[in-house]
Design an enzyme around this catalytic site. Structure first.
Site, PDB file in Angstrom:
ATOM      1  N   ASN A  93      60.217  11.587 -20.286  1.00 45.87           N
ATOM      2  CA  ASN A  93      61.143  10.673 -19.609  1.00 45.87           C
ATOM      3  C   ASN A  93      62.010  10.038 -20.694  1.00 45.87           C
ATOM      4  OD1 ASN A  93      62.518   8.759 -18.117  1.00 45.87           O
ATOM      5  ND2 ASN A  93      60.838   7.283 -18.215  1.00 45.87           N
ATOM      6  N   GLY A  94      63.304  10.283 -20.646  1.00 41.65           N
ATOM      7  CA  GLY A  94      64.189   9.729 -21.669  1.00 41.65           C
ATOM      8  C   GLY A  94      65.240  10.742 -22.080  1.00 41.65           C
ATOM      9  N   HIS A 132      96.601  -9.718  -2.791  1.00 42.10           N
ATOM     10  CA  HIS A 132      97.173  -9.157  -4.025  1.00 42.10           C
ATOM     11  C   HIS A 132      96.990  -7.643  -4.099  1.00 42.10           C
ATOM     12  CE1 HIS A 132      97.578 -13.335  -5.100  1.00 42.10           C
ATOM     13  NE2 HIS A 132      96.310 -13.498  -4.836  1.00 42.10           N
ATOM     14  N   TRP A 175      64.667  12.973 -12.919  1.00 37.93           N
ATOM     15  CA  TRP A 175      66.032  12.527 -12.636  1.00 37.93           C
ATOM     16  C   TRP A 175      66.879  13.201 -13.708  1.00 37.93           C
ATOM     17  CZ3 TRP A 175      70.312   9.982 -14.683  1.00 37.93           C
ATOM     18  CH2 TRP A 175      71.239   9.500 -13.740  1.00 37.93           C
ATOM     19  N   LYS A 224      74.923  -2.275  -1.602  1.00 38.13           N
ATOM     20  CA  LYS A 224      73.821  -1.796  -0.756  1.00 38.13           C
ATOM     21  C   LYS A 224      74.307  -0.685   0.175  1.00 38.13           C
ATOM     22  CE  LYS A 224      70.779  -2.902  -2.494  1.00 38.13           C
ATOM     23  NZ  LYS A 224      71.149  -3.609  -3.659  1.00 38.13           N
ATOM     24  N   ARG A 259      61.437   7.054  -8.950  1.00 37.92           N
ATOM     25  CA  ARG A 259      62.056   7.066 -10.275  1.00 37.92           C
ATOM     26  C   ARG A 259      62.984   8.255 -10.468  1.00 37.92           C
ATOM     27  NH1 ARG A 259      59.605   3.752 -13.895  1.00 37.92           N
ATOM     28  NH2 ARG A 259      60.493   4.988 -15.584  1.00 37.92           N
ATOM     29  N   CYS A 284      62.906   9.512 -14.940  1.00 38.34           N
ATOM     30  CA  CYS A 284      61.803  10.379 -14.552  1.00 38.34           C
ATOM     31  C   CYS A 284      60.504   9.604 -14.406  1.00 38.34           C
ATOM     32  CB  CYS A 284      61.630  11.472 -15.606  1.00 38.34           C
ATOM     33  SG  CYS A 284      63.171  12.330 -15.949  1.00 38.34           S
ATOM     34  N   LYS A 287      65.165   4.389  -9.465  1.00 37.43           N
ATOM     35  CA  LYS A 287      64.822   2.974  -9.377  1.00 37.43           C
ATOM     36  C   LYS A 287      65.037   2.240 -10.690  1.00 37.43           C
ATOM     37  CE  LYS A 287      63.382  -0.732  -7.436  1.00 37.43           C
ATOM     38  NZ  LYS A 287      64.290  -1.385  -6.511  1.00 37.43           N
ATOM     39  N   GLU A 310      77.376  -7.494  -3.559  1.00 39.84           N
ATOM     40  CA  GLU A 310      76.029  -6.944  -3.341  1.00 39.84           C
ATOM     41  C   GLU A 310      75.941  -6.201  -2.003  1.00 39.84           C
ATOM     42  OE1 GLU A 310      71.983  -5.958  -3.681  1.00 39.84           O
ATOM     43  OE2 GLU A 310      73.653  -6.226  -5.041  1.00 39.84           O
ATOM     44  N   GLU A 347      74.961   2.536  -1.800  1.00 40.61           N
ATOM     45  CA  GLU A 347      73.713   3.187  -2.261  1.00 40.61           C
ATOM     46  C   GLU A 347      72.997   3.918  -1.135  1.00 40.61           C
ATOM     47  OE1 GLU A 347      71.072   1.050  -5.296  1.00 40.61           O
ATOM     48  OE2 GLU A 347      71.911  -0.560  -4.070  1.00 40.61           O
TER      49      GLU A 347
HETATM   50  C1  AGP Z   1      70.198  -1.768  -6.985  1.00 44.35           C
HETATM   51  O1  AGP Z   1      69.893  -1.585  -5.673  1.00 44.35           O
HETATM   52  C2  AGP Z   1      70.079  -0.588  -7.818  1.00 44.35           C
HETATM   53  N1  AGP Z   1      68.807  -0.038  -7.765  1.00 44.35           N
HETATM   54  C3  AGP Z   1      70.574  -0.779  -9.246  1.00 44.35           C
HETATM   55  O2  AGP Z   1      71.903  -1.217  -9.206  1.00 44.35           O
HETATM   56  C4  AGP Z   1      69.766  -1.776 -10.085  1.00 44.35           C
HETATM   57  O3  AGP Z   1      70.013  -3.071  -9.666  1.00 44.35           O
HETATM   58  C5  AGP Z   1      70.172  -1.630 -11.553  1.00 44.35           C
HETATM   59  O4  AGP Z   1      69.873  -0.323 -11.966  1.00 44.35           O
HETATM   60  C6  AGP Z   1      69.458  -2.642 -12.441  1.00 44.35           C
HETATM   61  O5  AGP Z   1      68.095  -2.403 -12.414  1.00 44.35           O
HETATM   62  P1  AGP Z   1      67.089  -3.512 -12.998  1.00 44.35           P
HETATM   63  O6  AGP Z   1      67.260  -4.744 -12.170  1.00 44.35           O
HETATM   64  O7  AGP Z   1      65.742  -2.879 -12.833  1.00 44.35           O
HETATM   65  O8  AGP Z   1      67.453  -3.727 -14.424  1.00 44.35           O
END
Ligand code: AGP
Length: 612
Positions: A100-101, A508, A74, A489, A27, A2, A607, A485, A492
């Site tokens: 937030n938490g 395999h 969130w 991407k 966030r 959040c 984020k 990676e 996501e």
């Molecule tokens: C990556 O695009 C994502 N936002 C997510 O996997 C991110 O890398 C992960 O949550 C780790 O975040 P951080 O690097 O802020 O610790």
């Protein structure tokens, strides 16, 4: 997770808080809300959906006030809905809270309160926390600050909370443990937020609130106390970033702006650290621990998501250049796996936000067992930066797009500098190769700019495959983590199922998936593994798979085998990952945009993941 914003001062609070929520929306964007106090009357406005949806419902409503708090959610406890949206109000209706938490022990507290006759409107842990605080306030006949202190001694979990009380309209009370809180200091005004982005346009003077601290904030006074009611001296720091850094700068999305930021951000990350002419590498943040690192029995890298992929690239490079065994751990698994930590073990914790809960608790676990913690972090002043023994910032600037791009290449640049420095100090790299590699690394920013010139041809490839149901990404050696990676991407941003694999692993099992409908992205730039990956491409071609390949310019063999090619400037194989990820970022971006998705705020994501 959040986003939290608060304002108290002489300005109109509503526009300040609303703008702050928009800055923090990356966030979490399941719902938004705010509370303000006017004429000793608390008013709460909240709605499921984005901040813009809330703003629409407030047109024409008198929002005049000088104190307000706001939240963008969130969802953790309770689905996204109007009733579960924050702020929540207390049973008396006089106090509002944003949080937030996660309050892990909220259910037993809720049970006790229900037994006392309390009823709850929402499914959230936050509403329970506020009822608990108000129950203590009335039961103990104490003020809100004291009631909060008593409640927090009982609470288990992570929190950043802001409270306002219509009986005390000149004060915001805040508290943090685990979730971030920054307070901006202005003239007769204070700004409170989860990070600095809602604050920088008003002031550069900030205080990062520590765990177990309570802040009592008035327009002309900021008091910090611990849970023992002892005053703490606020440590004021200057923010070193400007507004432009958090604007889109004419790009249609933050993600695209941040992809195009990379030539500059990689340059900024190397600047003052790499002198390619002399081979001098300066990493003042780890210098103090260089001996420990050089003599470390092993290095353990802990991280999550994209940062974990950076760690995997580092494993290959550090083992190659420094001959130190490296293990790469998912922070969440490492934390609960009861890991064996040897004296002298060095932990490298990688995080863009510096606030990822899984990584923070893993650090605390390893630190508790005597390990040295090096943090590689992008957000200045964040928790991981403050709890690490030493470390290095990635200097990528604020990363607003939820999908990490420029922070990832910044992480790789720092890890490559570290590996070169340690390998040179350990004499595990001969001088000639070392100087050569330093010169090659210095060329990365220009080569990144060169690759971005292919934006349109990459967009054309994206248009061709935007309706695919699945994707496979394949790489070998240093490029295997880049395959992971690239797949992340795409998942996501486009919500298309994608997997990354070591190319040789296909035989395999996964090769069973291959047919003329499956696009397969090969990261096949010239390196030690090139001949091997070409034969993997032939295996796929033989089964009519559609091959999109990232290859070194002039590589006719691989081009011959591919349906679509993205040609890269030559780069030493050790540094190729930092360049090879860029076309994969663009491919995911264009496929996401062409499928009509909000690429800056993909569904279900946030984020920085500040809860476990
Ligand atoms: C990556 O695009 C994502 N936002 C997510 O996997 C991110 O890398 C992960 O949550 C780790 O975040 P951080 O690097 O802020 O610790």
């Amino acid at each position: 997770m959040c986003g939290i914003v608060g304002y108290i001062g002489n300005r109109e609070a509503y526009p300040v808080v609303l703008k702050g929520l928009k800055r923090l929306e990356y966030r979490g964007y399941d719902s938004a809300g705010l509370a303000l106090i006017r004429d000793h009357q608390l008013e709460v406005f909240k709605k499921q959906g984005k901040v813009a949806d809330l703003e629409e419902t407030l047109v024409g409503i008198n929002m005049h006030a000088h104190i307000a708090i706001g939240h963008t959610r969130w969802a953790t406890h309770g689905e996204p809905s109007d009733v579960n949206a924050h702020p929540h109000t207390s049973p008396s209706g006089k106090i509002a809270i944003i949080h937030n938490g996660i309050i892990e022990n909220y259910l037993p507290i809720k049970k006790e309160l229900i037994a006392k006759g309390y009823a709850f409107k929402s499914e959230t842990d936050t509403e329970v926390l506020l009822a608990f605080i108000e129950d203590i306030k009335s039961h103990n006949q104490c003020n809100l600050e004291e009631a909060l202190r008593i409640a927090l001694r009982r609470v288990v979990g992570a929190y950043c909370i802001l409270l306002i009380d219509q009986d005390d309209p000149e004060t915001i009370i805040a508290a943090r443990k685990g979730s971030p809180l920054v307070i901006g200091i202005g003239k007769d005004e204070h700004f409170l937020a989860s990070d600095a982005s809602p604050i920088i346009e008003y002031t550069k003077e900030v205080v990062y609130v520590n765990d177990y601290e309570i802040a009592i904030v008035k327009k002309d006074e900021l008091v910090l106390k611990n849970l023992g009611n002892e005053k703490q001296t606020p440590f004021i720091t200057q923010l070193d970033l400007d507004l432009a850094a958090i604007e889109k700068g004419g790009y249609s999305h933050f993600m695209l702006k941040e992809i195009f930021d990379q030539p500059q951000t990689i340059h900024d990350c190397l600047r003052g650290r790499l002198d390619a002419d002399t081979g001098q590498i300066t990493l003042s943040g780890i210098q103090e621990y260089l001996d420990e690192i050089i003599n470390a029995p092993r290095i353990i890298i802990i991280a999550c998501g994209t940062s974990w992929h950076a760690g995997l690239v580092a494993e290959y490079i550090i083992e190659e250049l420094c001959r130190i065994p490296v293990e790469v751990e998912y922070a969440s698994e490492f934390r609960y796996r009861n890991p064996i930590i040897y004296k002298g073990d060095v932990i490298i914790a990688i995080s863009q936000s510096g606030e990822t809960a899984d990584t923070i608790v893993a650090i605390e676990k390893a630190k508790g067992q005597g390990a040295i913690i090096l943090g590689i972090v992008n957000v200045v002043g964040s928790t991981i930066a403050r709890i690490s023994h030493a470390g290095a910032y990635t200097h990528a600037g604020p990363e607003i797009g939820v999908a990490s791009t420029k922070a990832f290449t910044g992480q790789l640049a720092v890890l490559m500098l570290m590996a070169l420095k340690i390998g040179h100090a350990k004499n595990t790299i001969d001088e000639e190769k070392y100087i050569l590699l330093c010169k090659e690394l210095a060329k990365v920013p220009d080569k990144a700019a060169e690759i971005l010139l292919q934006e349109n041809s990459i967009k054309a490839i994206a248009l061709k495959y935007k309706s695919a149901k699945d994707f496979l990404y394949l790489g070998r050696g240093y490029n295997f983590p880049i395959a992971l990676e690239g797949a992340l991407k795409l998942k996501e941003i486009s919500y298309i199922h994608a997997e990354g694999y070591p190319a040789a692993e296909m035989k395999h099992g996964p090769i069973a998936l291959v047919d003329e409908h499956l696009p397969i992205v090969f990261i096949a730039t010239n390196d030690t593994f090139h001949a091997k990956i070409v034969s993997n491409m032939q295996e796929i071609k033989a089964r009519k798979g559609k091959i999109i390949s990232i290859i070194t310019d002039g590589d006719e063999i691989a081009a011959e085998l591919s349906d679509d090619v993205i040609a890269m400037p030559w780069m030493d194989e050790i540094f190729a990952p930092i360049l090879n990820v860029i076309p994969l970022q663009l491919l995911a971006y264009f496929i996401g945009v062409e499928n009509g998705h909000d690429v800056d705020k993909p569904r279900n994501l946030a984020k920085s993941v500040t809860v476990e």
